[in-house]
Design a protein around this motif. Sequence first.
Motif, PDB file in Angstrom:
ATOM      1  N   LEU A   1       0.824  -1.202   0.000  1.00  0.00           N
ATOM      2  CA  LEU A   1       0.000   0.000   0.000  1.00  0.00           C
ATOM      3  C   LEU A   1       0.865   1.261   0.000  1.00  0.00           C
ATOM      4  N   TYR A   2       1.924   1.285   0.854  1.00  0.00           N
ATOM      5  CA  TYR A   2       2.829   2.436   0.894  1.00  0.00           C
ATOM      6  C   TYR A   2       3.559   2.604  -0.448  1.00  0.00           C
ATOM      7  N   ALA A   3       3.972   1.512  -1.038  1.00  0.00           N
ATOM      8  CA  ALA A   3       4.666   1.565  -2.332  1.00  0.00           C
ATOM      9  C   ALA A   3       3.718   2.110  -3.403  1.00  0.00           C
ATOM     10  N   PHE A   4       2.470   1.663  -3.403  1.00  0.00           N
ATOM     11  CA  PHE A   4       1.483   2.143  -4.373  1.00  0.00           C
ATOM     12  C   PHE A   4       1.218   3.638  -4.185  1.00  0.00           C
ATOM     13  N   ILE A   5       1.060   4.077  -2.952  1.00  0.00           N
ATOM     14  CA  ILE A   5       0.829   5.499  -2.666  1.00  0.00           C
ATOM     15  C   ILE A   5       2.044   6.317  -3.104  1.00  0.00           C
ATOM     16  N   GLY A   6       3.263   5.822  -2.824  1.00  0.00           N
ATOM     17  CA  GLY A   6       4.492   6.505  -3.234  1.00  0.00           C
ATOM     18  C   GLY A   6       4.583   6.633  -4.749  1.00  0.00           C
ATOM     19  N   LEU A   7       4.288   5.566  -5.485  1.00  0.00           N
ATOM     20  CA  LEU A   7       4.306   5.599  -6.953  1.00  0.00           C
ATOM     21  C   LEU A   7       3.246   6.562  -7.489  1.00  0.00           C
ATOM     22  N   PHE A   8       2.095   6.562  -6.843  1.00  0.00           N
ATOM     23  CA  PHE A   8       1.024   7.468  -7.259  1.00  0.00           C
ATOM     24  C   PHE A   8       1.454   8.927  -7.101  1.00  0.00           C
ATOM     25  N   ILE A   9       2.079   9.245  -5.981  1.00  0.00           N
ATOM     26  CA  ILE A   9       2.541  10.610  -5.727  1.00  0.00           C
ATOM     27  C   ILE A   9       3.623  11.002  -6.737  1.00  0.00           C
ATOM     28  N   ILE A  10       4.547  10.103  -7.018  1.00  0.00           N
ATOM     29  CA  ILE A  10       5.624  10.388  -7.984  1.00  0.00           C
ATOM     30  C   ILE A  10       5.039  10.608  -9.382  1.00  0.00           C
ATOM     31  N   ALA A  11       4.120   9.741  -9.796  1.00  0.00           N
ATOM     32  CA  ALA A  11       3.520   9.867 -11.125  1.00  0.00           C
ATOM     33  C   ALA A  11       2.724  11.167 -11.248  1.00  0.00           C
ATOM     34  N   THR A  12       1.972  11.515 -10.220  1.00  0.00           N
ATOM     35  CA  THR A  12       1.199  12.749 -10.225  1.00  0.00           C
ATOM     36  C   THR A  12       2.123  13.970 -10.265  1.00  0.00           C
ATOM     37  N   SER A  13       3.180  13.948  -9.481  1.00  0.00           N
ATOM     38  CA  SER A  13       4.145  15.059  -9.462  1.00  0.00           C
ATOM     39  C   SER A  13       4.809  15.220 -10.828  1.00  0.00           C
ATOM     40  N   TYR A  14       5.178  14.117 -11.449  1.00  0.00           N
ATOM     41  CA  TYR A  14       5.796  14.170 -12.776  1.00  0.00           C
ATOM     42  C   TYR A  14       4.811  14.742 -13.800  1.00  0.00           C
ATOM     43  N   GLY A  15       3.572  14.323 -13.745  1.00  0.00           N
ATOM     44  CA  GLY A  15       2.554  14.837 -14.665  1.00  0.00           C
ATOM     45  C   GLY A  15       2.351  16.334 -14.511  1.00  0.00           C
TER      46      GLY A  15
END
Length: 180
Positions: free
Chosen positions: A5-19
């Motif tokens: 769950l933490y890994a998924f949330i971290g990836l989501f934040i990184i992808a959103t920030s990059y976008g």
Amino acid sequence: MNKILYAFIGLFIIATSYGIYTQVTKKPLNTKRVSCQNKTTTFEKINKNANIQKAKELFLTSNYDLSIIIDYSKYMKSNLKSILDEQKLEKMIKDVISNYEDEDKSVKKNLTIHAYLYENDKEDKGKKSKKAKLYAGYILMEFKLNNKSVYKIQTDYMNMDTSDLKERIDCSIKSFVSIK
């Protein structure tokens, strides 16, 4: 389970920030390469496969041939005919080019510059919008090296008396010599 769950949330934040970063830093579509291109409607095409540096070198050392065509209006009375002919346009273009040329001149002449001046025919029934009738005409300049297009630019001039035409020619030349 918590690690996934933490890994998924971290990836989501990184992808959103990059976008968000890519949207904030991207160039607007209507941004032009040279500031003078923003003054009127301007289109350019750079042939990335052509030897642009060789073409610029030939241009800067006066190794070019210039061909000129003027397309006067056909449906309305031409304002341009009484103001400008091919000899006057050639002199105007050469005057502008002289500001860019180097002193070293040799006689190779492999570069051809085609200049096509179009007078906007405002009484042409094919004009579909009022916007198409706003400009006085356009100048299209194509630079060819060994009969292959290196660079082409089309820019509108707005004044019926062609008082801004020399400025638009200068913008076309400035655009060509600024190619990296």
